[in-house]
Scaffold this motif. Structure first.
Motif, PDB file in Angstrom:
ATOM      1  N   ASP A  72      37.561  -1.187  63.577  1.00  0.00           N
ATOM      2  CA  ASP A  72      36.497  -2.063  64.026  1.00  0.00           C
ATOM      3  C   ASP A  72      35.136  -1.587  63.533  1.00  0.00           C
ATOM      4  N   PHE A  73      34.700  -2.143  62.428  1.00  0.00           N
ATOM      5  CA  PHE A  73      33.350  -1.863  61.954  1.00  0.00           C
ATOM      6  C   PHE A  73      32.598  -3.183  62.014  1.00  0.00           C
ATOM      7  N   SER A  74      31.650  -3.259  62.919  1.00  0.00           N
ATOM      8  CA  SER A  74      30.962  -4.544  62.998  1.00  0.00           C
ATOM      9  C   SER A  74      29.860  -4.653  61.951  1.00  0.00           C
ATOM     10  N   GLU A  75      29.342  -3.508  61.482  1.00  0.00           N
ATOM     11  CA  GLU A  75      28.273  -3.547  60.499  1.00  0.00           C
ATOM     12  C   GLU A  75      28.807  -3.331  59.100  1.00  0.00           C
ATOM     13  N   ALA A  76      28.272  -4.107  58.156  1.00  0.00           N
ATOM     14  CA  ALA A  76      28.717  -3.956  56.778  1.00  0.00           C
ATOM     15  C   ALA A  76      28.058  -2.766  56.096  1.00  0.00           C
ATOM     16  N   LEU A  77      26.885  -2.371  56.590  1.00  0.00           N
ATOM     17  CA  LEU A  77      26.150  -1.308  55.908  1.00  0.00           C
ATOM     18  C   LEU A  77      26.268   0.025  56.629  1.00  0.00           C
ATOM     19  N   GLU A  78      26.425   1.077  55.841  1.00  0.00           N
ATOM     20  CA  GLU A  78      26.348   2.427  56.367  1.00  0.00           C
ATOM     21  C   GLU A  78      24.940   2.643  56.919  1.00  0.00           C
ATOM     22  N   PRO A  79      24.811   3.301  58.081  1.00  0.00           N
ATOM     23  CA  PRO A  79      23.467   3.535  58.642  1.00  0.00           C
ATOM     24  C   PRO A  79      22.509   4.185  57.630  1.00  0.00           C
ATOM     25  N   GLU A  80      23.038   5.145  56.857  1.00  0.00           N
ATOM     26  CA  GLU A  80      22.186   5.855  55.912  1.00  0.00           C
ATOM     27  C   GLU A  80      21.635   4.932  54.815  1.00  0.00           C
ATOM     28  N   LEU A  81      22.396   3.920  54.492  1.00  0.00           N
ATOM     29  CA  LEU A  81      21.929   2.954  53.491  1.00  0.00           C
ATOM     30  C   LEU A  81      21.035   1.902  54.157  1.00  0.00           C
ATOM     31  N   ASP A  82      21.426   1.520  55.337  1.00  0.00           N
ATOM     32  CA  ASP A  82      20.665   0.510  56.085  1.00  0.00           C
ATOM     33  C   ASP A  82      19.214   0.956  56.278  1.00  0.00           C
ATOM     34  N   ASN A  83      19.034   2.269  56.471  1.00  0.00           N
ATOM     35  CA  ASN A  83      17.683   2.813  56.668  1.00  0.00           C
ATOM     36  C   ASN A  83      16.802   2.691  55.442  1.00  0.00           C
ATOM     37  N   ARG A  84      17.395   2.337  54.324  1.00  0.00           N
ATOM     38  CA  ARG A  84      16.604   2.305  53.096  1.00  0.00           C
ATOM     39  C   ARG A  84      16.008   0.931  52.809  1.00  0.00           C
ATOM     40  N   PHE A  85      16.099   0.032  53.791  1.00  0.00           N
ATOM     41  CA  PHE A  85      15.493  -1.289  53.627  1.00  0.00           C
ATOM     42  C   PHE A  85      14.301  -1.455  54.554  1.00  0.00           C
ATOM     43  N   LYS A  86      13.307  -2.214  54.080  1.00  0.00           N
ATOM     44  CA  LYS A  86      12.172  -2.588  54.931  1.00  0.00           C
ATOM     45  C   LYS A  86      12.635  -3.658  55.906  1.00  0.00           C
ATOM     46  N   MET A 128      17.169 -17.711  51.761  1.00  0.00           N
ATOM     47  CA  MET A 128      16.842 -16.789  50.650  1.00  0.00           C
ATOM     48  C   MET A 128      17.558 -15.456  50.854  1.00  0.00           C
ATOM     49  N   LEU A 129      18.290 -15.067  49.858  1.00  0.00           N
ATOM     50  CA  LEU A 129      19.082 -13.828  49.936  1.00  0.00           C
ATOM     51  C   LEU A 129      18.179 -12.616  49.714  1.00  0.00           C
ATOM     52  N   MET A 130      18.122 -11.728  50.678  1.00  0.00           N
ATOM     53  CA  MET A 130      17.306 -10.523  50.535  1.00  0.00           C
ATOM     54  C   MET A 130      18.170  -9.368  50.025  1.00  0.00           C
ATOM     55  N   CYS A 131      17.485  -8.312  49.576  1.00  0.00           N
ATOM     56  CA  CYS A 131      18.194  -7.150  49.033  1.00  0.00           C
ATOM     57  C   CYS A 131      19.218  -6.604  50.040  1.00  0.00           C
ATOM     58  N   ARG A 132      18.798  -6.547  51.306  1.00  0.00           N
ATOM     59  CA  ARG A 132      19.680  -6.003  52.323  1.00  0.00           C
ATOM     60  C   ARG A 132      20.940  -6.860  52.494  1.00  0.00           C
ATOM     61  N   ASP A 133      20.767  -8.188  52.421  1.00  0.00           N
ATOM     62  CA  ASP A 133      21.930  -9.088  52.523  1.00  0.00           C
ATOM     63  C   ASP A 133      22.886  -8.842  51.360  1.00  0.00           C
ATOM     64  N   LEU A 134      22.267  -8.694  50.195  1.00  0.00           N
ATOM     65  CA  LEU A 134      23.077  -8.471  49.001  1.00  0.00           C
ATOM     66  C   LEU A 134      23.885  -7.173  49.130  1.00  0.00           C
ATOM     67  N   ALA A 135      23.225  -6.126  49.620  1.00  0.00           N
ATOM     68  CA  ALA A 135      23.921  -4.843  49.773  1.00  0.00           C
ATOM     69  C   ALA A 135      25.119  -4.981  50.718  1.00  0.00           C
ATOM     70  N   GLY A 136      24.984  -5.847  51.721  1.00  0.00           N
ATOM     71  CA  GLY A 136      26.065  -6.025  52.692  1.00  0.00           C
ATOM     72  C   GLY A 136      27.318  -6.659  52.111  1.00  0.00           C
ATOM     73  N   ILE A 137      27.141  -7.479  51.078  1.00  0.00           N
ATOM     74  CA  ILE A 137      28.309  -8.166  50.507  1.00  0.00           C
ATOM     75  C   ILE A 137      28.575  -7.752  49.059  1.00  0.00           C
ATOM     76  N   ALA A 138      27.982  -6.613  48.679  1.00  0.00           N
ATOM     77  CA  ALA A 138      28.078  -6.185  47.279  1.00  0.00           C
ATOM     78  C   ALA A 138      29.518  -5.907  46.838  1.00  0.00           C
ATOM     79  N   SER A 139      30.330  -5.331  47.710  1.00  0.00           N
ATOM     80  CA  SER A 139      31.718  -5.043  47.312  1.00  0.00           C
ATOM     81  C   SER A 139      32.508  -6.326  47.113  1.00  0.00           C
ATOM     82  N   ASP A 140      32.253  -7.304  47.972  1.00  0.00           N
ATOM     83  CA  ASP A 140      32.942  -8.588  47.822  1.00  0.00           C
ATOM     84  C   ASP A 140      32.567  -9.233  46.488  1.00  0.00           C
TER      85      ASP A 140
END
Ligand SMILES: [Zn+2]
Lengths: 86, 205
Positions: free
Chosen positions: B98-112, A1-13
């Motif tokens: 080399d960016f291993s994470e796709a999310l900016e920390p500031e955005l990553d913090n906005r998820f539960k 199940m795709l969560m919001c956070r997963d979606l945000a990670g691949i949103a540009s793609d």
């Protein structure tokens, strides 16, 4: 199940059409159900578009002037000496 | 940045091949900014100007061999990239992509922890980017934030978005893998997103 956070990670793609059919479909399904992610994708797409219209690669006029001068000098140098007209 | 008397690309190339001075003036003013973006990906800002100057001087001769298989812009960007790479070969500089994470920390913090939004996007941006950009203060803010991006992200973003290069051309010019490019673009866009959000909410940059 795709969560919001997963979606945000691949949103540009997703925006750029770089995802395969399956992943792209699971995003579409998620977006149908999730208003927050619809806002996020919309805003991220707008962020990309802002860049497209932004002449961010501006450089100092001085830099351009110095290059123009050097190119002009190099062109002059290259002219054959027997060029009496002008 | 086209002026009424500007030549179209085909005529411009022909004029450059003849060594026409006003054609060079047009080409320098149209293409230098993009070339500087490429150079700054590889070298420090003061060397970047030197590299781009040297490239223009070589273009005077090299344009004779230009066959139009790519756009003039792509060709010029490749010349800059190659010159920078030659220069780096001796200095051994590592380019940080080399960016291993796709999310900016500031955005990553906005998820539960569950992966759902804890702090979702609060506003929808205007529908039109043009309308947004007509706000001069936002445009200045964008400049400021672009200036703060790592060179790698900034160059990738400028070449891909502002210059509309294809992904494969950007990868080729910047010598990065396709997946590296994807991450650089995504990280840069997230920063722009966060910036616009703050700007819209507070009116401050
Ligand atoms: Zn969601």
């Amino acid at each position: 199940m795709l969560m919001c956070r997963d979606l945000a990670g691949i949103a540009s793609d997703y925006i750029d059409g770089e995802l395969g059919f399956g992943k792209s479909l699971s995003i579409k399904v998620h977006l149908m159900m999730c208003k927050d992610c619809r806002s996020f994708i919309g805003n991220l797409r707008m962020s990309a578009r802002l860049m497209q219209g932004h002449s961010s690669a501006r450089v100092d006029g001085d830099v351009i002037d110095r290059i123009q001068d050097r190119v002009t000098a190099a062109l002059e140098e290259r002219k054959p000496p027997n060029n009496p007209g002008q | 940045m086209s002026t009424p008397n500007a030549l179209d690309e085909q005529n411009l190339i022909e004029a450059l091949k003849r060594g026409d001075q006003s054609a060079f003036e047009q080409a320098v003013s149209e293409h230098t900014a993009g070339m500087m973006s490429v150079a700054r990906f590889y070298v420090d800002p003061s060397s970047a100007e030197e590299v781009v100057q040297d490239c223009w001087v070589t273009v005077i001769e090299a344009i004779q061999r230009f066959e139009g298989r790519s756009s003039l812009k792509t060709w010029l960007h490749r010349i800059v990239a190659n010159r920078c790479k030659n220069r780096l070969r001796t200095s051994n500089r590592e380019i940080n992509t080399d960016f291993s994470e796709a999310l900016e920390p500031e955005l990553d913090n906005r998820f539960k922890p569950s992966g759902r939004w804890a702090t979702p996007p609060r506003l929808r941006f205007d529908e039109s980017a043009d309308a947004l950009m007509e706000n001069g203060a936002l445009s200045d803010c964008l400049d400021k934030h672009l200036g703060q991006l790592p060179e790698t992200q900034r160059s990738a973003l400028i070449l891909y978005e502002a210059h509309q290069h294809k992904s494969e051309d950007v990868c080729n010019i910047l010598d990065v893998s396709a997946s590296n490019l994807r991450v650089m673009l995504h990280r840069a866009r997230q920063k722009i997103f966060l910036m616009v959000e703050t700007f819209q909410e507070t009116g401050e940059c």
